[in-house]
Scaffold this motif. Structure first.
Motif, PDB file in Angstrom:
ATOM      1  N   ALA A 201       0.809  -1.228   0.000  1.00  0.00           N
ATOM      2  CA  ALA A 201       0.000   0.000   0.000  1.00  0.00           C
ATOM      3  C   ALA A 201       0.837   1.271   0.000  1.00  0.00           C
ATOM      4  CB  ALA A 201      -0.973   0.030   1.183  1.00  0.00           C
ATOM      5  N   ARG A 319      -9.695   4.258   6.473  1.00  0.00           N
ATOM      6  CA  ARG A 319      -8.244   4.074   6.659  1.00  0.00           C
ATOM      7  C   ARG A 319      -7.760   4.803   7.906  1.00  0.00           C
ATOM      8  NH1 ARG A 319      -6.256   5.931   1.650  1.00  0.00           N
ATOM      9  NH2 ARG A 319      -5.765   7.956   2.539  1.00  0.00           N
ATOM     10  N   SER A 336      -0.111   3.656   4.446  1.00  0.00           N
ATOM     11  CA  SER A 336      -0.985   3.322   3.316  1.00  0.00           C
ATOM     12  C   SER A 336      -1.372   4.558   2.517  1.00  0.00           C
ATOM     13  CB  SER A 336      -2.252   2.624   3.810  1.00  0.00           C
ATOM     14  OG  SER A 336      -3.160   2.431   2.737  1.00  0.00           O
ATOM     15  N   ILE A 341      -4.400  -1.827   4.118  1.00  0.00           N
ATOM     16  CA  ILE A 341      -3.302  -1.632   5.062  1.00  0.00           C
ATOM     17  C   ILE A 341      -2.686  -2.995   5.340  1.00  0.00           C
ATOM     18  CG2 ILE A 341      -2.682  -0.936   7.427  1.00  0.00           C
ATOM     19  CD1 ILE A 341      -5.144   0.935   7.357  1.00  0.00           C
ATOM     20  N   ARG A 375      -3.075  -8.396   5.635  1.00  0.00           N
ATOM     21  CA  ARG A 375      -3.474  -7.311   4.738  1.00  0.00           C
ATOM     22  C   ARG A 375      -4.991  -7.190   4.787  1.00  0.00           C
ATOM     23  NH1 ARG A 375      -3.654  -7.489  -1.702  1.00  0.00           N
ATOM     24  NH2 ARG A 375      -5.751  -8.187  -1.103  1.00  0.00           N
TER      25      ARG A 375
END
Length: 396
Positions: A201, A319, A336, A341, A375
């Motif tokens: 990312a 995020r 990220s 992430i 992930r």
């Protein structure tokens, strides 16, 4: 015997089989690979020299999970304008779609500042990555890319008879451009860069990358996969598309699977030099696998900037929520710039997946750099709360 000694049909069959077996792909292909790995008691669903993916437990019916955070999809789907355009175009499904595809190519050319002969269409950007590898590596050669990297192009290059030169990311998780340039030799057919990178990312510095691509492309083609770039803070200001417009031997790919929310509709495109794209089209034509309704939906989605901005904002909110949680828990995640992430986990990856799947949260787990990683894709805020609650219970 190398691939150039095989009859063309047999060679294409060999590549198609290998792509299905090796390429990191979503949906049914990935689920089938999970089942095969489970049947053979394989710890890793995919195993590469430097980058492995843990085999999850039996893959669930995704309609039953609480948080679908596995394939970096846009949880908000296509825009209403795109969905209506798709529906309306179904009634022209008895006709071939070349005219509407040409109209979309013209629209993309204006959007990207390139000529129409510098664009190749495909059903998603992975299709274009694989076609490029299929053509460039049919007589061997090596591809230089990051460690870790998105493996679709690399896997097909290896299946076609090529080899892979993985170059570890820098300490701040950017592409090690100096080391990648130093790795180029007389057998290098392509330098492949994913920016933002997958599965990390992380974004590589735009100024440094542009300088690298401009110089290195004088020696060997450079492929920059920008599938996630619209979701990065800089957006397309960080794109290498201006190098294509300037005539550099650079490929750039984009997809409608991420910010446009059209992963299941399959649409992407590639920018490149006219003669480079023509060489790929000689063997495997771009655009053949795209349905007319998808073309209509893609064109409408490009116009719906309000919706695209909303998606980017909501994904950033998810995020920010997730990174704040990881900060609180003391996880040293990678920074990220997109809709997923990755962070280290101090337990075996397959055991972690077993426990998080039990809680109806679907993510992926990898092993590289002698470390296990989770992930997680960005979903709705509700999905991210399911995820953080699961982590609280598992990684105590």
């Amino acid at each position: 015997m190398n691939s150039s000694d095989l009859p063309r049909r047999d060679w294409l069959k060999k590549i198609t089989f290998s792509m299905g077996a090796l390429a990191l792909a979503p949906t049914a292909l990935w689920a089938n690979a999970v089942e095969n790995a489970q049947a053979n008691n394989q710890k890793f669903i995919y195993k590469n020299p430097v980058f492995d993916e843990f085999t999850p437990p039996k893959f669930p019916d995704l309609s039953t999970v609480n948080a679908r955070l596995v394939w970096n999809e846009n949880p908000y789907g296509p825009s209403k304008l795109a969905a209506k355009a798709f529906q309306d175009a179904v009634w022209d499904g008895n006709h071939y779609s070349w005219s509407s595809l040409n109209n979309l190519v013209n629209k993309i050319a204006t959007y990207e500042g390139v000529s129409t002969d510098q664009i190749m269409m495909g059903p998603g950007s992975s299709d274009l990555l694989e076609k490029t590898a299929l053509v460039l590596f049919q007589n061997g050669g090596n591809v230089v890319s990051a460690d870790p990297s998105y493996m679709s192009l690399v896997s097909v290059a290896k299946a076609a008879g090529g080899s892979w030169k993985p170059i570890k990311l820098t300490a701040d998780y950017q592409h090690d451009l100096a080391a990648m340039e130093a790795a180029i030799d007389e057998d290098t057919k392509l330098v492949y860069i994913t920016n933002p990178n997958n599965p990390t990312a992380t974004l590589t510095d735009t100024v440094k990358l542009k300088d690298f691509c401009s110089r290195v492309s004088e020696k060997v083609p450079v492929f920059v996969d920008e599938a996630y770039l619209e979701l990065a803070p800089e957006g397309l200001d960080a794109s290498m598309s201006s190098l294509v417009a300037a005539g550099k031997n650079v490929f750039v790919t984009r997809t409608f699977s991420k910010i446009h929310g059209m992963a299941g509709l399959r649409m992407g495109y590639m920018l490149g030099k006219k003669d480079s794209l023509a060489a790929i089209n000689e063997i495997t034509r771009g655009g053949m696998g795209i349905a007319g309704p998808t073309i209509a939906a893609a064109s409408a989605s490009m116009d719906d900037t309000e919706y695209l901005n909303m998606c980017k904002t909501k994904i950033k909110e998810a995020r920010d929520y997730t990174t704040a949680y990881l900060d609180k828990r003391g996880f040293e995640y990678m920074p990220s710039s997109t809709n997923f992430i990755i962070f280290p986990i101090e337990m075996d990856g397959d055991a972690f997946l077993e426990q998080i799947y039990e809680r109806k949260v679907v993510v992926r787990a990898f092993k590289f750099w002698n470390q296990n990683w989770c992930r997680v894709s960005m979903g709705t805020m509700e999905e991210m709360e399911y995820f953080t609650n699961a982590i609280d219970e598992i990684l105590v």
